[in-house]
Write an enzyme that holds these catalytic residues in place. Structure first.
Site, short mmCIF file in Angstrom:
data_model
loop_
_atom_site.label_atom_id
_atom_site.label_comp_id
_atom_site.label_asym_id
_atom_site.label_seq_id
_atom_site.Cartn_x
_atom_site.Cartn_y
_atom_site.Cartn_z
N GLU A 63 29.63 -56.71 11.48
CA GLU A 63 29.62 -58.07 12.02
C GLU A 63 28.89 -58.21 13.36
O GLU A 63 29.48 -58.63 14.35
CB GLU A 63 31.06 -58.60 12.12
CG GLU A 63 31.73 -58.63 10.76
CD GLU A 63 33.16 -59.19 10.80
OE1 GLU A 63 33.67 -59.44 11.90
OE2 GLU A 63 33.74 -59.37 9.72
N ASN A 92 26.82 -54.39 8.17
CA ASN A 92 27.69 -55.15 7.27
C ASN A 92 28.00 -56.51 7.91
O ASN A 92 28.29 -56.57 9.09
CB ASN A 92 28.99 -54.33 7.12
CG ASN A 92 29.85 -54.76 5.95
OD1 ASN A 92 29.36 -54.92 4.85
ND2 ASN A 92 31.17 -54.90 6.19
N HIS A 110 33.51 -62.51 1.34
CA HIS A 110 34.86 -63.12 1.33
C HIS A 110 34.66 -64.56 0.84
O HIS A 110 34.60 -65.50 1.64
CB HIS A 110 35.49 -63.05 2.72
CG HIS A 110 35.80 -61.65 3.15
ND1 HIS A 110 36.74 -60.88 2.48
CD2 HIS A 110 35.29 -60.86 4.12
CE1 HIS A 110 36.81 -59.68 3.06
NE2 HIS A 110 35.93 -59.63 4.04
N GLU A 149 33.07 -56.35 0.42
CA GLU A 149 34.47 -56.72 0.70
C GLU A 149 34.90 -57.91 -0.15
O GLU A 149 35.62 -58.80 0.30
CB GLU A 149 34.66 -57.06 2.19
CG GLU A 149 34.22 -55.96 3.13
CD GLU A 149 34.52 -56.27 4.60
OE1 GLU A 149 35.28 -57.19 4.90
OE2 GLU A 149 33.96 -55.54 5.46
N ASP A 178 36.48 -60.71 -2.09
CA ASP A 178 37.71 -61.33 -2.55
C ASP A 178 37.44 -62.83 -2.65
O ASP A 178 36.42 -63.32 -2.15
CB ASP A 178 38.94 -60.99 -1.68
CG ASP A 178 38.76 -61.22 -0.18
OD1 ASP A 178 37.83 -61.96 0.21
OD2 ASP A 178 39.54 -60.66 0.60
C1 XIL Z 1 40.74 -56.35 7.81
C2 XIL Z 1 41.86 -55.53 7.16
O1 XIL Z 1 41.89 -55.80 5.80
C3 XIL Z 1 43.17 -55.89 7.80
O2 XIL Z 1 44.21 -55.05 7.31
C4 XIL Z 1 43.07 -55.77 9.31
O3 XIL Z 1 44.27 -56.23 9.89
C5 XIL Z 1 41.92 -56.57 9.85
O4 XIL Z 1 40.74 -56.19 9.18
N1 XIL Z 1 35.94 -57.98 7.54
C6 XIL Z 1 35.93 -56.61 7.69
C7 XIL Z 1 37.16 -55.82 7.44
O5 XIL Z 1 34.85 -56.04 7.89
O6 XIL Z 1 37.21 -54.66 8.21
C8 XIL Z 1 38.38 -56.66 7.66
O7 XIL Z 1 39.52 -55.88 7.29
C9 XIL Z 1 38.31 -57.94 6.89
C10 XIL Z 1 37.13 -58.76 7.33
#
Ligand code: XIL
Length: 529
Positions: free
Chosen positions: A323, A370, A406, A439, A441
């Site tokens: 990020e 990422n 996401h 990631e 979802d």
């Molecule tokens: C999230 C985890 O899933 C949580 O358990 C933690 O509290 C915070 O981070 N983007 C990312 C991940 O790159 O590392 C994040 O993971 C979710 C958003």
């Protein structure tokens, strides 16, 4: 070539076949076909066996009940229309298929030679049945009777296969041949309904990954069994991040990260490393409060060398920087980059610096940056593209781009479709980079409608995401951020009442799961052509 057997079969059905000798069997092909079909069935049995004793019976019943129903539930129109199909519909489908198979079986006499010939003839049918199922998925609901017609055709094909196999001689013991036929036909249907995503992904040449907390896996046998069956790749959801792994200057906590690597290696799965340098979250105070550039640079060098060095040669891809762009909900920054301690003290060049450090520590890993919200075209994606171009132009060792995906969350309420995601992936892949959805979802909290319709919609999003990656050369896989809704970060981190993942709270496969499966199956069959 494929038409000829069908024409012959049709003729044979109209005119009773004259007595004829069974054709010589190609033992190698027969054995291969039998093995392939048996494997398919065994896959399901193994899955069932691996479940914990206490829940085995329940699971067996559930798996059986859902076999065909689930497959049909996977269908989505490419325009994102609902995946849903009623249970009654699916049950009826299952009954009709079973009846078709039984009809053929009942008509089947056979010696060993006959059985071998039947197997040989049915080997292509294994594939064919699966193939004919695919269009059914696209034609939900069955408004034009397409599903019914296809089923009738499958039935005819199965029936035709019998005389074609040269097993016309009456009077021989039918039981063996019937059992063999049923096994083969069930295997063909089973392929469509019971193979895990791991097997389908291998056929499709794609990775399917999951982000895990190792403690959750070791305490839940159903989670462990699902990982065996459904994934080719693991990511540490938190264990490799700076805060968890290096909470104080001289404190290192490697056990959870080691456990993730061990989990993957014991199963022959790949590891994605996540993440070495992330300015926004899970960063200890001693890093946030680094007094000056030199101090921070020394911390970053030690951290990257230690973590990437520890797992060198065992990590397929590292999210070296996570990020780098300003968060979508944060105040905008002049250059669009996240206003974190690395950016403030080291300048925007910290991204390239981190990549060089990671390359030195683990020359074998593919190095990624990422980011979230870049699945949709627009200013954010453009800003990220410019960053990637600068990195490449400066000679930074960048191999790939991770699209967090996401969906529905970033940007809020947006669910990019297959074409949109594919175009975004392609834009970066065309720079010569590997791309992955890292990631995935699909949150439902920003979507209206009753839960069943939202879950059906979610199926389409999952299918589109996986299909998009599989359609882009250079896109090597998709990782979901967790596997079961019971442990999604959208609940624990944001407090949402949400159901964003492919498995439900009780490890039942959701429509979303079948969306992924449909996309992988489609890709696997396309590759096989
Ligand atoms: C999230 C985890 O899933 C949580 O358990 C933690 O509290 C915070 O981070 N983007 C990312 C991940 O790159 O590392 C994040 O993971 C979710 C958003």
């Amino acid at each position: 070539m494929r038409l000829l057997p069908l024409l012959l079969a049709t003729a044979l059905l109209l005119v009773p076949p004259p007595a004829q000798a069974a054709p010589a069997c190609d033992a190698r092909k027969v054995a291969a076909a039998a093995r392939a079909c048996a494997d398919l069935l065994r896959g399901e049995e193994r899955f069932v066996r691996d479940a914990s004793d206490a829940r085995r019976a329940q699971r067996v019943a559930r798996v059986r009940d859902r076999l065909i129903a689930s497959w049909y539930a996977a269908g989505t129109a490419s325009d994102g229309a609902a995946c849903a199909v009623t249970t009654a519909d699916a049950g009826d489908t299952a009954d009709r298929l079973a009846a078709a198979v039984a009809d053929v079986g009942a008509a089947l006499p056979g010696s060993t030679a006959c059985r071998a010939a039947v197997l040989r003839t049915l080997a292509p049918l294994c594939r064919r049945v699966v193939r004919t199922e695919l269009p059914l998925l696209r034609d939900q609901p069955d408004a034009h009777g397409i599903r019914g017609r296809t089923l009738a055709r499958v039935r005819t094909d199965l029936t035709a296969a019998f005389p074609l196999a040269g097993c016309g001689a009456a009077g021989a013991a039918a039981a063996d041949a019937e059992a063999a036929l049923l096994r083969v036909a069930a295997g063909a249907l089973g392929d469509a309904t019971t193979r895990g995503l791991r097997a389908l992904a291998a056929d499709a040449g794609q990775e399917v990954g999951v982000a895990v907390e190792p403690g959750e896996v070791s305490s839940d046998p159903l989670y462990a069994a699902a990982l065996d069956r459904e994934t080719t790749s693991l990511t540490a959801e938190n264990a490799m991040k700076w805060g968890p792994i290096h909470p104080a200057p001289d404190t290192w906590v490697f056990e959870p990260a080691d456990a993730v690597v061990a989990l993957a290696e014991s199963r022959g799965q790949r590891v994605r490393g996540h993440t070495l340098v992330w300015g926004a979250l899970q960063l200890p105070a001693y890093v946030e409060n680094a007094p000056d550039a030199d101090a921070l640079r020394a911390l970053m060098a030690e951290h990257v060398a230690t973590v990437a060095g520890r797992y060198a040669g065992r990590i397929a891809q590292w999210d070296v920087v996570n990020e780098p762009l300003a968060g979508v909900l944060d105040p905008p920054t002049p250059d669009g980059l996240d206003d974190n301690v690395f950016r403030r003290l080291l300048g925007p060049g910290y991204v390239a610096e981190a990549l060089h450090l990671a390359r030195a520590a683990d020359p074998a890993a593919k190095l990624f940056v990422n980011e979230n919200g870049i699945e949709v075209p627009g200013p954010r994606q453009d800003r990220f593209y410019a960053l990637v171009q600068e990195l490449l132009a400066s000679g930074a060792p960048l191999d790939g781009v991770g699209f967090q995906a996401h969906l529905g969350l970033i940007p809020i309420g947006q669910y990019p479709d297959r074409a949109t995601i594919a175009a975004s992936l392609r834009r970066f892949a065309e720079l010569g980079l590997t791309v992955e959805l890292t990631e995935l979802d699909v949150t439902l909290v920003f979507r209206s409608g009753d839960l069943p319709s939202r879950l059906a919609f979610q199926c389409g999003s999952y299918r589109d995401a996986v299909a998009a990656c599989a359609s882009v050369p250079g896109c090597s896989g998709v990782t979901t951020w967790g596997l079961s809704d019971r442990s999604t970060w959208l609940r624990s981190f944001f407090g949402f009442t949400d159901w964003p993942l492919p498995f439900d709270d009780d490890w039942r496969r959701k429509a979303a799961y079948f969306g992924m499966r449909a996309a992988l199956l489609e890709a696997a069959l396309r590759d096989a052509d």
